[in-house]
Design an enzyme around this catalytic site. Structure first.
Site, PDB file in Angstrom:
ATOM      1  N   ASP A 268       6.971 -37.891   2.660  1.00  0.00           N
ATOM      2  CA  ASP A 268       7.404 -36.515   2.426  1.00  0.00           C
ATOM      3  C   ASP A 268       7.436 -36.315   0.911  1.00  0.00           C
ATOM      4  O   ASP A 268       7.397 -37.290   0.139  1.00  0.00           O
ATOM      5  CB  ASP A 268       8.791 -36.316   3.046  1.00  0.00           C
ATOM      6  CG  ASP A 268       9.410 -34.987   2.671  1.00  0.00           C
ATOM      7  OD1 ASP A 268       8.717 -33.957   2.787  1.00  0.00           O
ATOM      8  OD2 ASP A 268      10.585 -34.988   2.244  1.00  0.00           O
TER       9      ASP A 268
ATOM     10  N   ASP B 162       9.253 -33.047  -1.173  1.00  0.00           N
ATOM     11  CA  ASP B 162      10.536 -32.495  -1.611  1.00  0.00           C
ATOM     12  C   ASP B 162      11.680 -33.283  -0.981  1.00  0.00           C
ATOM     13  O   ASP B 162      11.772 -33.395   0.242  1.00  0.00           O
ATOM     14  CB  ASP B 162      10.666 -31.028  -1.203  1.00  0.00           C
ATOM     15  CG  ASP B 162       9.788 -30.099  -2.014  1.00  0.00           C
ATOM     16  OD1 ASP B 162       8.860 -30.592  -2.671  1.00  0.00           O
ATOM     17  OD2 ASP B 162      10.023 -28.877  -1.975  1.00  0.00           O
TER      18      ASP B 162
END
Length: 212
Positions: free
Chosen positions: A7, A9
């Site tokens: 991922d 953010d």
């Protein structure tokens, strides 16, 4: 060799692109509240993303570009990615965030991944439209991970996923090894391991044999 999917953010970066955009449009606090609710799993990621994108409608292109340029990687993230690449693993970023911000952060630290799957905020007449487009609006990171497995000829059991929020759960559950990076409460029970720094992630990869 493995496929390692990150991922962005909240994981590779402690920046939140939509909050950075919101700061330039006077709506950062409201966007932050929606972001927190989505990461806790209280509302769907798709719903939260569309709501937050609508709040930055009208932001001029140059302001959006400046916000993207502020996006940074966490300390040590570029080193982890580089070492995985050098070890022959396939690296990917699967993010509901936005392509320009991820690319700016990677470029600043001289990092690169094999694949970036991200969303985008379209513009018209020199400003953001308030719409969002891309392959990860519905949070289907598990489908994206499986597609990468097929593309690169990697068995799902040989994949590692690293994430923090509720929208990462499908990816974490589909991966052979799920790593939570400061995971939210709803996410942590689904993680095989939990880390809070990039140094700890590197050490975990060393212990599990991904890195020598």
């Amino acid at each position: 060799m493995s496929l390692v999917a990150f991922d962005f953010d909240g994981t590779l970066s402690d920046s939140e692109m939509l909050i950075a955009l919101g700061e330039r449009h006077g709506v950062a606090d409201a966007i932050g509240e929606i972001t927190a609710r989505a990461m806790r799993g209280e509302i769907s990621y798709a719903e939260s993303l569309r709501e937050r994108a609508a709040m930055v409608a009208g932001l001029p292109d140059h302001e959006a570009a400046a916000a993207y340029e502020e996006t940074t990687l966490r300390p040590g993230a570029a080193d982890v990615i580089e070492r995985l690449n050098d070890a022959g693993h396939t690296t990917a970023i699967l993010t509901g965030g936005f392509t320009p911000g991820v690319e700016a952060a990677l470029s600043r630290d001289g990092a690169s991944v094999d694949r970036l799957v991200a969303n985008d905020l379209p513009t018209a007449e020199g400003e953001l439209t308030g719409e969002v487009e891309g392959p990860l609006i519905e949070g289907t990171k598990d489908d994206a991970l499986r597609a990468l497995c097929e593309e690169y000829g990697v068995d799902a059991a040989d994949t590692v996923a690293v994430g923090d929020g509720a929208n990462d759960l499908p990816m974490l559950q589909a991966a052979g090894h799920a790593v939570g990076f400061e995971p939210k409460d709803a996410v942590e029970p689904h993680c095989d391991d939990v880390v809070t720094t990039m140094d700890a992630l590197r050490e975990l990869f060393e212990r599990t044999g991904l890195l020598a």
